[in-house]
Design an enzyme around this catalytic site. Sequence first.
Site, PDB file in Angstrom:
ATOM      1  N   GLY A   1       6.260  -3.070   9.330  1.00  0.00           N
ATOM      2  CA  GLY A   1       5.849  -4.509   9.455  1.00  0.00           C
ATOM      3  C   GLY A   1       5.143  -4.898  10.942  1.00  0.00           C
TER       4      GLY A   1
ATOM      5  CE  LYS B   1      11.792   5.201   8.084  1.00  0.00           C
ATOM      6  NZ  LYS B   1      10.453   4.934   8.222  1.00  0.00           N
TER       7      LYS B   1
END
EC number: 2.8.1.10
Lengths: 259, 259, 259, 259
Positions: free
Chosen positions: A184, A96
């Site tokens: 988030g 990632k």
Amino acid sequence: MNQLVIGGKTLQSRLLIGTGKFPDKKIVPEVVEASGTQVVTMALRRVDLDSKEDNLLDYIPKHCTLLPNTSGARNADEAVRIARLARTMGCGNWVKIEVISDNKYLLPDNMETVRATEILAKEGFVVLPYMNPDLMSAKRLVDAGAATVMPLGAPIGTNRGIRTKELIQIIIEEIDIPVVVDAGIGRPSEAAEAMEMGADAVLVNTAIATANSPVHMGKAFHLAVQAGRLAYEAQLGRQSTYGNASSPLTGFLYEGVNS
Amino acid sequence: MNQLVIGGKTLQSRLLIGTGKFPDKKIVPEVVEASGTQVVTMALRRVDLDSKEDNLLDYIPKHCTLLPNTSGARNADEAVRIARLARTMGCGNWVKIEVISDNKYLLPDNMETVRATEILAKEGFVVLPYMNPDLMSAKRLVDAGAATVMPLGAPIGTNRGIRTKELIQIIIEEIDIPVVVDAGIGRPSEAAEAMEMGADAVLVNTAIATANSPVHMGKAFHLAVQAGRLAYEAQLGRQSTYGNASSPLTGFLYEGVNS
Amino acid sequence: MNQLVIGGKTLQSRLLIGTGKFPDKKIVPEVVEASGTQVVTMALRRVDLDSKEDNLLDYIPKHCTLLPNTSGARNADEAVRIARLARTMGCGNWVKIEVISDNKYLLPDNMETVRATEILAKEGFVVLPYMNPDLMSAKRLVDAGAATVMPLGAPIGTNRGIRTKELIQIIIEEIDIPVVVDAGIGRPSEAAEAMEMGADAVLVNTAIATANSPVHMGKAFHLAVQAGRLAYEAQLGRQSTYGNASSPLTGFLYEGVNS
Amino acid sequence: MNQLVIGGKTLQSRLLIGTGKFPDKKIVPEVVEASGTQVVTMALRRVDLDSKEDNLLDYIPKHCTLLPNTSGARNADEAVRIARLARTMGCGNWVKIEVISDNKYLLPDNMETVRATEILAKEGFVVLPYMNPDLMSAKRLVDAGAATVMPLGAPIGTNRGIRTKELIQIIIEEIDIPVVVDAGIGRPSEAAEAMEMGADAVLVNTAIATANSPVHMGKAFHLAVQAGRLAYEAQLGRQSTYGNASSPLTGFLYEGVNS
């Protein structure tokens, strides 16, 4: 159900989880189990490979695909070096990409991320880039060989939800590789919403790790992601402006009785 | 998990479903099964008790509690008569009060609803009143003997979601009997959100009945309600304004390698 | 521009202001001037009629219509008595009904408010009732002789904005007397939004009184209310999902140059 | 009031307007007048310099600064050529960079925009780049010599409002050159909101041009922008969760009377 395939692997679970911020790494296996996840991301630092002591890697179940992240990288070159190191160390070829030089909001640098993706994809990595939601950058990531795009819903660790829906919805519609909403998401309902929007998966860390009960929260996200995906596939009904009676409005029964 | 008790019955499922609008009532048992619901509401008209033909009641599994609603009632008296009739006909002593004289938005009449609740509770009914979200009316419903309050998220059948959060959140905090969010919920994520807010249950009809696949949507709501409740009990983390690193930001690993 | 008429008075300004919470009442005339308001509400207590000292009434310019409110009333009877007292004391025959027994969120009691409105309207008062947004209560207030209805956007003094849009929009559409959005409006943009929705006026107190500069904030609301009303009358364009070029997208100019 | 300075010019008005989509260009001078704007953007194509006929430029009042945009450019090179051409043709040295290759949502290409900005700023242009809201791109635009950054609220022409608040708020906080919210603003309340957030200006086209009355809508935006800016400078009060009485809640007056 359509299957999610990333880097050639078919995943049953559309929930990816992160391992940062857990009060105690001993809880990780139980959270992984409860969440049903098959992909677990971690910062290389936490892996702490040399250490004889407790190692985060030991707590990640073997059936999970490791997703080392390049946390700490401030540009493409740093991200590339961290990715290579992770592979060398035996963490596999998934990575990632996080390239962050903004220390306040931790927002990613799309341009450097595209550059790192290009280099690493050519080297055979399965690249999952964290990004600011931006269609043109997403297109460049596809061209660069990314396995997914991972637009943020809100700054990392804020639990603020998907505040960038407008832009993520467009990416979902326009991009053909899997879209994973990352950062988030603070509540299961928000994970469900991402799936209802048509996202292919979500990555959650803070919301689970900082819950009072991370195991139960892991389970809650597991259920919510399934719920959202099922709803997406079962096709949601339309919104309407006026009321639509679920039940008949004329009181004929009463009237009959009355007469 | 705290248990939900309504009218003396302990319910495992926090999802109540409605039976209006289904394309074919034959699908009802399968939807009930998929949704895990234990309480099913229906308009008396649909029950069609005299009919020798296909009867909705035949399709509602026996383990479910019937919740006849007073759909069609325009005032308290009509609601009371429908409720009594339902009991006489063998539909049990639960009743969902709907008093509606607004034919466009189908908004309930709180004042008449309080009046009907008072009468029916005294007669031994377990009264679940549908209401406009209004704290003072909710208090009156409690005083009148209601078993729950059922504030609307948006007009019936609109799938518009919980647009009245501000008022429902206050009712959840201030009212001690179960709060069931009814009407407006169009997506599993919204049901999860209601549960995260602390609602005790949700009632869903249109969103399931008008989905492309009502059975899958029933299942999706089943999962979402569990997810939201689990999250509520596992205590959600806080929102923050600035980014909070899930992973370490200092690129020490790279730096080590580099040196 | 359609004119706003309340109680037979034609008002040029669609901004009503409150006088509570000002750091110093000496600033009131300047705020009134900046805000352009013609209707000023105040609690009777603040009027302090007996006092020889500084009296709030002395600071309200004579061209303004006084709108005494029944703040402190916990039921209809108390509201009625306060209203009568205000008239006796020479505050005129306008009254804003506030009946509040919820001390935490200060939410109004619609049922008692309807009762007070009925009594006072019959006595010749121009009654402006503060209410929880609820269509059926609004209809009852109309029937009771109210001059306006004043649904809340959010609890008093919270500056949380118009959180009850779903319900207020319906009231605006269905009720024929002026609709004044009261309570919760914390920013000029929110006042503008209320006007764009078709509200006839807004009442603002806390947002002005607690601003760093109440005079400038009064002016800001003055402009915003005009902006929103003008936009409502000039008819807003539609929303669309896809982009719509404002400018031509084909680069013919460049192409011409290139050839 | 802090002044807005762009490219060395001090602007009294914080509303920039576009000239596309007007039903008739003859209305432009009146809209400019009503809106108070001092900066008007137009696509070069519309300028139609060779034509003897009606020319949009003739309708833009002389006191306005022209802001030619590079609409139609699909990459940096095309944008650069259009900008140079505009200057050659006498349109001055301001330029709004639009680089768009996405024909469905018309989303800008930040990477190419940075490149075009770099080239044009070096050539002495005052560069106002339209961009996807992305902090790192905004920083690059600053480094490249941009005079402002112009993040989008929603896709061009959609009137969908500021859907990217989360990202724009961060840009406002972190970027030192003026931030102009461009695209998506559909209502005066949204323009006011942008200003309350601390944006330095807004650019509006579709919302004015497609209103039933563009002149009145121009006026409405004029007022709303002033309102929002004033509010920003007067410092908005805080939000609170619980109600805060504007007026005293204890009914002492009534009690006094009663006793």
